[in-house]
Design an enzyme around this catalytic site. Sequence first.
Site, PDB file in Angstrom:
ATOM      1  N   TYR A  63      33.486 -25.157  -2.194  1.00 14.82           N
ATOM      2  CA  TYR A  63      32.952 -23.840  -2.558  1.00 14.82           C
ATOM      3  C   TYR A  63      32.516 -23.689  -4.292  1.00 14.82           C
ATOM      4  O   TYR A  63      33.236 -23.629  -4.967  1.00 14.82           O
ATOM      5  CB  TYR A  63      34.259 -22.784  -2.297  1.00 14.82           C
ATOM      6  CG  TYR A  63      34.748 -22.650  -0.808  1.00 14.82           C
ATOM      7  CD1 TYR A  63      34.032 -23.048   0.110  1.00 14.82           C
ATOM      8  CD2 TYR A  63      35.943 -22.304  -0.821  1.00 14.82           C
ATOM      9  CE1 TYR A  63      34.368 -23.250   1.433  1.00 14.82           C
ATOM     10  CE2 TYR A  63      36.468 -22.353   0.566  1.00 14.82           C
ATOM     11  CZ  TYR A  63      35.765 -22.717   1.645  1.00 14.82           C
ATOM     12  OH  TYR A  63      36.258 -22.831   3.063  1.00 14.82           O
ATOM     13  N   HIS A 128      38.922 -30.805   5.516  1.00 15.30           N
ATOM     14  CA  HIS A 128      37.865 -29.694   5.429  1.00 15.30           C
ATOM     15  C   HIS A 128      36.676 -29.919   6.480  1.00 15.30           C
ATOM     16  O   HIS A 128      35.708 -31.095   6.184  1.00 15.30           O
ATOM     17  CB  HIS A 128      37.307 -29.354   3.894  1.00 15.30           C
ATOM     18  CG  HIS A 128      36.559 -28.075   3.890  1.00 15.30           C
ATOM     19  ND1 HIS A 128      36.181 -27.606   2.781  1.00 15.30           N
ATOM     20  CD2 HIS A 128      36.053 -27.186   4.856  1.00 15.30           C
ATOM     21  CE1 HIS A 128      35.533 -26.531   2.823  1.00 15.30           C
ATOM     22  NE2 HIS A 128      35.333 -26.121   4.011  1.00 15.30           N
TER      23      HIS A 128
HETATM   24  P1  NAD Z   1      33.977 -13.470   5.876  1.00 12.53           P
HETATM   25  O1  NAD Z   1      33.851 -13.257   7.214  1.00 12.53           O
HETATM   26  O2  NAD Z   1      35.500 -13.231   5.244  1.00 12.53           O
HETATM   27  O3  NAD Z   1      32.909 -12.764   5.059  1.00 12.53           O
HETATM   28  C1  NAD Z   1      32.888 -12.701   3.465  1.00 12.53           C
HETATM   29  C2  NAD Z   1      31.670 -11.828   3.147  1.00 12.53           C
HETATM   30  O4  NAD Z   1      32.068 -10.400   3.650  1.00 12.53           O
HETATM   31  C3  NAD Z   1      31.507 -11.968   1.723  1.00 12.53           C
HETATM   32  O5  NAD Z   1      30.106 -11.654   1.495  1.00 12.53           O
HETATM   33  C4  NAD Z   1      32.238 -10.635   1.104  1.00 12.53           C
HETATM   34  O6  NAD Z   1      31.916 -10.542  -0.048  1.00 12.53           O
HETATM   35  C5  NAD Z   1      32.045  -9.629   2.273  1.00 12.53           C
HETATM   36  N1  NAD Z   1      33.140  -8.515   2.387  1.00 12.53           N
HETATM   37  C6  NAD Z   1      34.653  -9.031   2.143  1.00 12.53           C
HETATM   38  N2  NAD Z   1      35.270  -7.794   2.388  1.00 12.53           N
HETATM   39  C7  NAD Z   1      34.294  -6.833   2.675  1.00 12.53           C
HETATM   40  C8  NAD Z   1      34.392  -5.455   2.988  1.00 12.53           C
HETATM   41  N3  NAD Z   1      35.370  -4.711   3.145  1.00 12.53           N
HETATM   42  N4  NAD Z   1      33.285  -4.799   2.986  1.00 12.53           N
HETATM   43  C9  NAD Z   1      31.988  -5.422   3.146  1.00 12.53           C
HETATM   44  N5  NAD Z   1      31.981  -6.475   2.808  1.00 12.53           N
HETATM   45  C10 NAD Z   1      32.997  -7.380   2.575  1.00 12.53           C
HETATM   46  O7  NAD Z   1      33.541 -15.023   5.616  1.00 12.53           O
HETATM   47  P2  NAD Z   1      34.273 -16.235   4.708  1.00 12.53           P
HETATM   48  O8  NAD Z   1      34.232 -15.511   3.366  1.00 12.53           O
HETATM   49  O9  NAD Z   1      33.400 -17.426   4.886  1.00 12.53           O
HETATM   50  O10 NAD Z   1      35.519 -16.411   5.035  1.00 12.53           O
HETATM   51  C11 NAD Z   1      36.682 -16.115   4.614  1.00 12.53           C
HETATM   52  C12 NAD Z   1      37.421 -17.387   3.858  1.00 12.53           C
HETATM   53  O11 NAD Z   1      37.892 -18.274   4.897  1.00 12.53           O
HETATM   54  C13 NAD Z   1      36.393 -18.231   3.035  1.00 12.53           C
HETATM   55  O12 NAD Z   1      36.367 -17.579   1.523  1.00 12.53           O
HETATM   56  C14 NAD Z   1      37.379 -19.367   2.924  1.00 12.53           C
HETATM   57  O13 NAD Z   1      38.527 -19.203   2.111  1.00 12.53           O
HETATM   58  C15 NAD Z   1      37.896 -19.445   4.310  1.00 12.53           C
HETATM   59  N6  NAD Z   1      36.874 -20.334   5.143  1.00 12.53           N
HETATM   60  C16 NAD Z   1      37.227 -21.489   5.758  1.00 12.53           C
HETATM   61  C17 NAD Z   1      36.410 -22.407   6.435  1.00 12.53           C
HETATM   62  C18 NAD Z   1      36.865 -23.820   6.729  1.00 12.53           C
HETATM   63  O14 NAD Z   1      37.811 -24.179   6.294  1.00 12.53           O
HETATM   64  N7  NAD Z   1      35.904 -24.434   7.269  1.00 12.53           N
HETATM   65  C19 NAD Z   1      35.195 -21.747   6.892  1.00 12.53           C
HETATM   66  C20 NAD Z   1      35.136 -20.417   6.508  1.00 12.53           C
HETATM   67  C21 NAD Z   1      35.754 -19.712   5.987  1.00 12.53           C
END
Ligand code: NAD
Length: 323
Positions: A63, A128
């Site tokens: 990231y 990952h």
């Molecule tokens: P998410 O669905 O959590 O969306 C994140 C987006 O939504 C960002 O732009 C954030 O700023 C915004 N957001 C958050 N809260 C909000 C709110 N209340 N209102 C409006 N917008 C809002 O997607 P993500 O960040 O990709 O997934 C969450 C976490 O999960 C990642 O940060 C990561 O740690 C993990 N993840 C891991 C993998 C993997 O291991 N392959 C893949 C995806 C995500």
Amino acid sequence: MAMAVPKLELRALGNTGLKLSSVGFGASPLGSVFGPVSESDAVASVREAFRLGINFFDTSPYYGGTLSEKMLGKGLKALGVPRNEYIVSTKCGRYLEGFDFSAERVTKSIDESLERLQLDYVDIFQCHDIEFGSLDQIVNETIPALQKLKEAGKIRFIGITGLPLDIFTYVLDRVPPGTVDVILSYCHYSINDSTLEDLLPYLKTKGVGVISASPLSMGLLTEFGPPEWHPASPELKSACQAAAVYCKEKGKNISKLAMQYSLSNKNISSVLVGMNSVKQVEENVAAATELALFGKDQATLAEVEAILKPVKNQTWSSGIQRS
Ligand code: NAD
């Protein structure tokens, strides 16, 4: 008299003994992957999350090309609380330079991550996005290397992450019970795609903890919309946008609805949402506490589900295509 605000729920993670806050802090946005984030905003977001009861923080060297780990490390250090009061997961095998799940690389990876995070150990260390590697290498080489890191005390638990759901059964059917402690699935337990649900009974029989990430479908279920790089089809993007507009017109918030949808399934230990501001942290924790007090907004949810019906469970391809 004011109604007491319920505490953020803690949920057991499989057989690990860990108890994760139902809302987890996804730190990928701290790597500026959803737009630039200042160090002070990153540190303040982590502080507010912890203050409101979030005890689980997830990152990866991938990231922001290690930026997320460094920012999270600063935020956690600034908390000034004992190490056992928070749970940290990071990952290995995926880097800005590409994928490498070799024993040698992942063994080196943990030391690099611990340095950036300013920690002595991580609670969960995950391979990952394993669909981009050889799953047989994950089973025969990567996971045994991670077991050695467990014995060395650098990590407490082992996990695997990725998009296609069949990667989890492939690996879990081939490792001894108790070897893989956790799976992290993403974009498969949200209003537009709930296919993870079918896998939950299997994961329970294996004693594996379940973390579900991206409840907002990586920005699809937000008023602001997804980032440029989002892999969804134009149909899926426009259906989600229509749902967001519908909610806004009704004075509702699509993100709150989406958080509450994901949080409602208690077989999921933590709903990992990416956050980069104090406001988002507060909104997402409020979504959980309001859910505990008042339940889901069934009427709006039914309307949104109807809008998303033509694209329900539509996903995108990820990783090496296997026949
Ligand atoms: P998410 O669905 O959590 O969306 C994140 C987006 O939504 C960002 O732009 C954030 O700023 C915004 N957001 C958050 N809260 C909000 C709110 N209340 N209102 C409006 N917008 C809002 O997607 P993500 O960040 O990709 O997934 C969450 C976490 O999960 C990642 O940060 C990561 O740690 C993990 N993840 C891991 C993998 C993997 O291991 N392959 C893949 C995806 C995500």
